[in-house]
Design an enzyme around this catalytic site. Structure first.
Site, mmCIF file in Angstrom:
data_model
loop_
_atom_site.group_PDB
_atom_site.id
_atom_site.type_symbol
_atom_site.label_atom_id
_atom_site.label_comp_id
_atom_site.label_asym_id
_atom_site.label_seq_id
_atom_site.Cartn_x
_atom_site.Cartn_y
_atom_site.Cartn_z
ATOM 1 N N LEU A 119 0.817 -1.216 0.000
ATOM 2 C CA LEU A 119 0.000 0.000 0.000
ATOM 3 C C LEU A 119 0.853 1.270 0.000
ATOM 4 O O LEU A 119 0.354 2.360 0.234
ATOM 5 C CB LEU A 119 -0.951 0.010 1.207
ATOM 6 C CG LEU A 119 -2.013 -1.099 1.233
ATOM 7 C CD1 LEU A 119 -2.871 -1.008 2.497
ATOM 8 C CD2 LEU A 119 -2.908 -1.044 -0.001
ATOM 9 N N ASP A 161 4.722 5.471 -6.533
ATOM 10 C CA ASP A 161 4.240 5.537 -5.139
ATOM 11 C C ASP A 161 4.433 6.931 -4.515
ATOM 12 O O ASP A 161 3.462 7.520 -4.035
ATOM 13 C CB ASP A 161 4.942 4.485 -4.265
ATOM 14 C CG ASP A 161 4.394 3.089 -4.493
ATOM 15 O OD1 ASP A 161 3.735 2.887 -5.527
ATOM 16 O OD2 ASP A 161 4.640 2.212 -3.647
HETATM 17 O O1 PMV Z 1 4.540 -3.627 -4.226
HETATM 18 P P1 PMV Z 1 3.820 -2.449 -4.788
HETATM 19 O O2 PMV Z 1 2.461 -2.240 -4.330
HETATM 20 O O3 PMV Z 1 4.621 -1.183 -4.752
HETATM 21 O O4 PMV Z 1 3.592 -2.762 -6.341
HETATM 22 C C1 PMV Z 1 4.606 -3.068 -7.194
HETATM 23 C C2 PMV Z 1 4.136 -2.846 -8.581
HETATM 24 C C3 PMV Z 1 4.882 -3.665 -9.613
HETATM 25 O O5 PMV Z 1 4.320 -3.322 -10.867
HETATM 26 C C4 PMV Z 1 4.702 -5.140 -9.379
HETATM 27 C C5 PMV Z 1 6.366 -3.344 -9.608
HETATM 28 C C6 PMV Z 1 6.758 -1.963 -10.125
HETATM 29 O O6 PMV Z 1 7.947 -1.596 -9.937
HETATM 30 O O7 PMV Z 1 5.959 -1.266 -10.771
#
Ligand code: PMV
Length: 334
Positions: A115, A161
């Protein structure tokens, strides 16, 4: 002087994993927040107080005469790495390297659940410390510094993120470029499996399978990419809410199936996804890297029912909404 800042968690709505192969993805900030309070101290050092960081899986074991607590302190320590790096980066930007700063963290976001807890803590720290040091940064600038923190701590990061955590709302991401999509309310329930997968390992596993069977994986990844573009069209269109939700729900279910085909679902994740659908969710899928972590369900008018179904299926539900706001300065005290 004392500054309190907060930053939200995120979910990837569509396009995890395929985004690694240059396809687009859509992410959104959600209403779970990390709070960071920053103030000066006289020691010249950085002091971090982690008052309440939600680490998953408190394990308790018993022997005849003792109780053992085996919490996942490794994950908590990882979070502190982001905080420290964020403080050092801001001190450098403000040219205040010798200044002592104490930050205190509380968080509603489970750590290591996919998350974006690390990004949220980095963004809230940058927000609080930059304000304390008199740097006037826009939320977008804080997002960019958050990306630098991730690169320093993790070595690699797409930056999705920290960006979504800093600016809030919906984000369309493709090949390093972010675009804000119009805001819409999405009544969702996030279901946490209670365990976490390693993003790094899952990405590597998909890569291995892809290299072994490109003819099979390529069309799956292409379908995921197309699905994201269709979802974006639906989000920005002016069709009515109900139809929008129904279409997005359908796309979520397809996206989950494709993620399952890549091998990143688990029995528990699929159980939570199916429990949510049976309880009336219009769509449900993994969010993030998979292998544990979280799923989410689009549940207009059914959030309580879906939350109950997730609990019965052994998960932890979090009824939440999309957060319009990203980084927020909550309070500045003299
Ligand atoms: O682990 P999270 O929620 O940050 O998701 C990673 C997302 C992926 O596409 C699997 C990896 C990435 O670097 O984009």
């Amino acid at each position: 002087m004392r500054v309190l800042a907060s930053a939200p968690a995120k979910i990837i709505l569509f396009g995890e994993h395929s985004v690694v192969y240059g396809k687009p993805a859509i992410a959104a900030a959600i209403d779970l927040r990390t709070y960071v309070r920053a103030e000066f101290n006289d020691s010249g050092r950085i002091k971090i107080e982690a008052r309440d960081i939600k680490t998953p899986g408190l394990i308790v074991s018993f022997s005849e005469d003792s109780i053992y607590f085996e919490s996942d302190y490794g994950k908590a320590a990882e979070v502190l790495g982001y905080v420290r790096q964020a403080i050092e980066l801001v001190k450098e930007e403000a040219d205040k390297n010798g200044t002592g700063i104490t930050v205190s963290i509380t968080s509603q976001i489970p750590v290591g659940a996919g998350l974006g807890s690390s990004a949220a803590v980095a963004v809230a720290t940058i927000g609080a410390v930059s304000k304390l040091l008199g740097l006037e940064l826009t939320n977008e600038e804080v997002g960019r510094l958050g990306h630098r923190v991730e690169l320093l701590v993790q070595g690699a990061s797409s930056g999705i993120d920290p960006t979504v955590s800093a600016i809030g709302g919906f984000i369309h991401y493709e090949k390093g470029k972010f675009e804000h999509l119009p805001f819409m309310e999405l009544p969702i329930v996030v279901g946490y499996t209670g365990s976490s997968g390693s993003t790094k390992e899952l990405v590597a596993m998909v890569r291995e399978n892809y290299e072994e069977m490109p003819g099979i994986f390529e069309p799956v990844l292409n379908s995921m990419g197309r699905l994201v573009e269709r979802a974006k069209e639906v989000i920005i269109s002016d069709i009515d809410r109900e139809l929008k939700f129904q279409t997005l729900g359908k796309f979520m279910n397809i996206n989950h199936g494709l993620l399952d085909a890549l091998g990143v679902s688990t029995k528990k994740l699929s159980e939570l996804v199916y429990a949510a659908r049976v309880a009336g969710a219009l769509g449900a899928k993994i969010t993030g890297a998979g292998g544990g972590g979280c799923m989410y369900a689009l549940s207009p008018g059914k959030q309580r029912e879906v939350a109950t179904a997730i609990t019965i299926a052994g998960g932890t539900p979090m009824i939440t909404k999309i957060s319009r706001e990203g980084l927020r300065i909550e309070e500045v005290l003299p």
